[in-house]
Design a protein around this motif. Structure first.
Motif, PDB file in Angstrom:
ATOM      1  N   VAL A   1       0.840  -1.195   0.000  1.00  0.00           N
ATOM      2  CA  VAL A   1       0.000   0.000   0.000  1.00  0.00           C
ATOM      3  C   VAL A   1       0.880   1.252   0.000  1.00  0.00           C
ATOM      4  O   VAL A   1       0.645   2.204  -0.746  1.00  0.00           O
ATOM      5  N   ASN A   2       1.926   1.242   0.822  1.00  0.00           N
ATOM      6  CA  ASN A   2       2.829   2.387   0.890  1.00  0.00           C
ATOM      7  C   ASN A   2       3.624   2.565  -0.402  1.00  0.00           C
ATOM      8  O   ASN A   2       3.884   3.697  -0.813  1.00  0.00           O
ATOM      9  N   ILE A   3       3.982   1.476  -1.025  1.00  0.00           N
ATOM     10  CA  ILE A   3       4.710   1.581  -2.295  1.00  0.00           C
ATOM     11  C   ILE A   3       3.848   2.255  -3.354  1.00  0.00           C
ATOM     12  O   ILE A   3       4.325   3.102  -4.120  1.00  0.00           O
ATOM     13  N   THR A   4       2.563   1.896  -3.394  1.00  0.00           N
ATOM     14  CA  THR A   4       1.678   2.509  -4.394  1.00  0.00           C
ATOM     15  C   THR A   4       1.538   4.009  -4.157  1.00  0.00           C
ATOM     16  O   THR A   4       1.472   4.793  -5.115  1.00  0.00           O
ATOM     17  N   TYR A   5       1.499   4.437  -2.898  1.00  0.00           N
ATOM     18  CA  TYR A   5       1.456   5.873  -2.607  1.00  0.00           C
ATOM     19  C   TYR A   5       2.776   6.536  -2.952  1.00  0.00           C
ATOM     20  O   TYR A   5       2.816   7.673  -3.434  1.00  0.00           O
ATOM     21  N   ALA A   6       3.880   5.837  -2.696  1.00  0.00           N
ATOM     22  CA  ALA A   6       5.204   6.401  -2.957  1.00  0.00           C
ATOM     23  C   ALA A   6       5.418   6.688  -4.437  1.00  0.00           C
ATOM     24  O   ALA A   6       6.073   7.669  -4.796  1.00  0.00           O
ATOM     25  N   ILE A   7       4.853   5.853  -5.294  1.00  0.00           N
ATOM     26  CA  ILE A   7       5.017   6.055  -6.737  1.00  0.00           C
ATOM     27  C   ILE A   7       3.882   6.878  -7.334  1.00  0.00           C
ATOM     28  O   ILE A   7       3.805   7.059  -8.548  1.00  0.00           O
ATOM     29  N   GLY A   8       2.993   7.377  -6.462  1.00  0.00           N
ATOM     30  CA  GLY A   8       1.903   8.227  -6.929  1.00  0.00           C
ATOM     31  C   GLY A   8       0.767   7.487  -7.597  1.00  0.00           C
ATOM     32  O   GLY A   8      -0.007   8.077  -8.358  1.00  0.00           O
ATOM     33  N   LYS A   9       0.622   6.189  -7.312  1.00  0.00           N
ATOM     34  CA  LYS A   9      -0.443   5.380  -7.905  1.00  0.00           C
ATOM     35  C   LYS A   9      -1.229   4.648  -6.814  1.00  0.00           C
ATOM     36  O   LYS A   9      -1.250   3.416  -6.757  1.00  0.00           O
TER      37      LYS A   9
END
Length: 434
Positions: A108-116
């Protein structure tokens, strides 16, 4: 031969990385499957009746019986090898669920980190990426704790810095610049936890969020002056972690109403909301989501090695095949670590049939909290027996010099642990229904 030792501050960072989880701020304060504002006094209460006494008990045991076996050796000292093996098995099996829930949160955090952020709802992506990352981390953990220390130190910062920034941003937004009114009213009535099945499970999750002090004790032989530094590091980490949980819970509930906080995205949504109120946009949230991801990587690396080392590296020879218990040059049972990765893969694939990522996450967290508290019953029981039957044992560090006082403290935390297990067994049907 390793000559470099883990010093005091490195040990503090390792403990903060192992003990503190920013995800529990949103998990505990969410109206659904949480305590809402009731989480704030619960963090304070359980810091005193569970977290601090449990950590100090582990510190005393580690100082008195300095061994890499940790939890296994302590229970074995009191009850024998069979019970020692049981606690090792319970501790390791609980981590299988923990890895899976933590990997889901990480994605979940990775998706926010990449703006998706929309990708966080893609079950196939979350499952596949989690499995691949866990295999990579498993190989990295086989390099030993001196290697992993780099990740855990960075991980501690990656988890605490976003929390501090959330606290500061919430204070500036609500109290200083008054860009928005507080989303919550902090009255005594509002902060009394509502007693229902969801809140009961959330209480056990708070306890689980504070558990883990025994982990770094497994590496006592790698610590510089362990009799002095381990207890001091535990106390320092306890103070830092408790403060972060309380202030973080106030911050998130001042930015978002509790019915808008979700377990997996609440912290990131609060950072986004505060950033927009302050005219910063969402770029800061992306950076912080990356930092949280790093903190998760550090914690996973630490926990991959620790229970495996205790279970497969400390029990008697012959219980497991030599191919599993054999250690590599870094004193890590490498084949056991890879077997563990295979089991996590099976669990991740099995839970992917559930209706949503949130449903997968909540069920895995519930199972993690339930299974993770069982070993503590044996741990605290062992401490009580050792204090009673060995009153004259040399203890470089003691939670209380008087045996009666120490036993009373241990009985208190044992009772709290049993309470947490009962609470975590309560049904949480809304998390399974979409």
């Amino acid at each position: 031969m390793q000559t470099k030792k883990i010093g005091f501050w490195a040990l503090v960072f390792m403990n903060v990385s192992a003990l503190y989880g920013i995800r529990w701020i949103a998990k505990s304060t969410a109206a659904n499957f949480g305590l809402g504002l009731g989480a704030i006094p619960m963090w304070v209460l359980f810091s005193f009746i569970f977290f601090v006494p449990a950590a100090l008990i582990c510190a005393e045991l580690a100082a008195t019986y300095p061994t890499d076996g940790g939890l296994y050796e302590w229970v074995k000292e009191a009850y024998g090898k069979k019970t020692g093996f049981m606690v090792s098995w319970l501790n390791w099996s609980a981590k299988i669920f923990w890895y899976s829930s933590f990997l889901t949160f990480m994605m979940v955090n990775i998706t926010y980190a990449i703006g998706k952020p929309a990708l966080a709802d893609n079950k196939l992506l979350v499952t596949a990426a989690s499995i691949i990352i866990f295999w990579i981390l498993s190989f990295l953990s086989c390099k030993g704790m001196i290697f992993g220390k780099v990740f855990t130190n960075t991980g501690a910062l990656g988890s605490t810095i976003p929390t501090v920034i959330l606290i500061v941003m919430a204070f500036i937004t609500v109290a200083v610049l008054k860009k928005q009114p507080s989303a919550s009213v902090y009255s005594v009535a509002n902060m009394i936890p509502k007693l229902n099945t969801d809140s009961m499970v959330a209480i056990s999750a708070i306890m689980f969020g504070m558990a883990g002090a025994e982990t770094t004790a497994n590496f006592i032989s790698e610590i510089d002056e362990p009799h002095k530094n381990f207890p001091r590091a535990i106390v320092a980490a306890a103070a830092i972690v408790g403060l972060l949980y309380v202030l973080g819970s106030i911050a998130i509930t001042s930015i978002l109403p509790i019915d808008k906080i979700t377990a997996s995205k609440g912290v990131l949504d609060a950072l986004n909301a505060a950033g927009l109120s302050l005219g910063l946009g969402t770029w800061l949230t992306q950076i912080l989501a990356f930092g949280i991801t790093v903190s998760i990587l550090g914690a996973i690396i630490l926990y991959i090695a620790s229970p495996i080392k205790m279970l497969f590296g400390s029990v008697e020879k012959g219980i497991f095949p030599q191919t599993i218990t054999a250690v590599n040059a870094h004193n890590i049972p490498q084949n056991a670590v890879l077997l563990q990765a295979a089991l996590v893969t099976v669990l991740m694939v099995a839970t992917s049939v559930m209706p949503s990522v949130d449903a997968i996450y909540n069920v895995l967290v519930t199972m993690t909290a339930l299974t993770s508290l069982f070993p503590y019953i044996l741990l605290f029981g062992a401490y009580i027996k050792l204090r009673k039957t060995r009153p004259n044992e040399h203890r470089p560090y003691q939670i209380a010099k008087n045996t009666g006082t120490a036993v009373i403290i241990a009985y208190m935390v044992l009772t709290v642990t049993v309470f947490g297990i009962v609470m975590s067994a309560a049904p949480v049907m809304p998390t399974l229904i979409e």
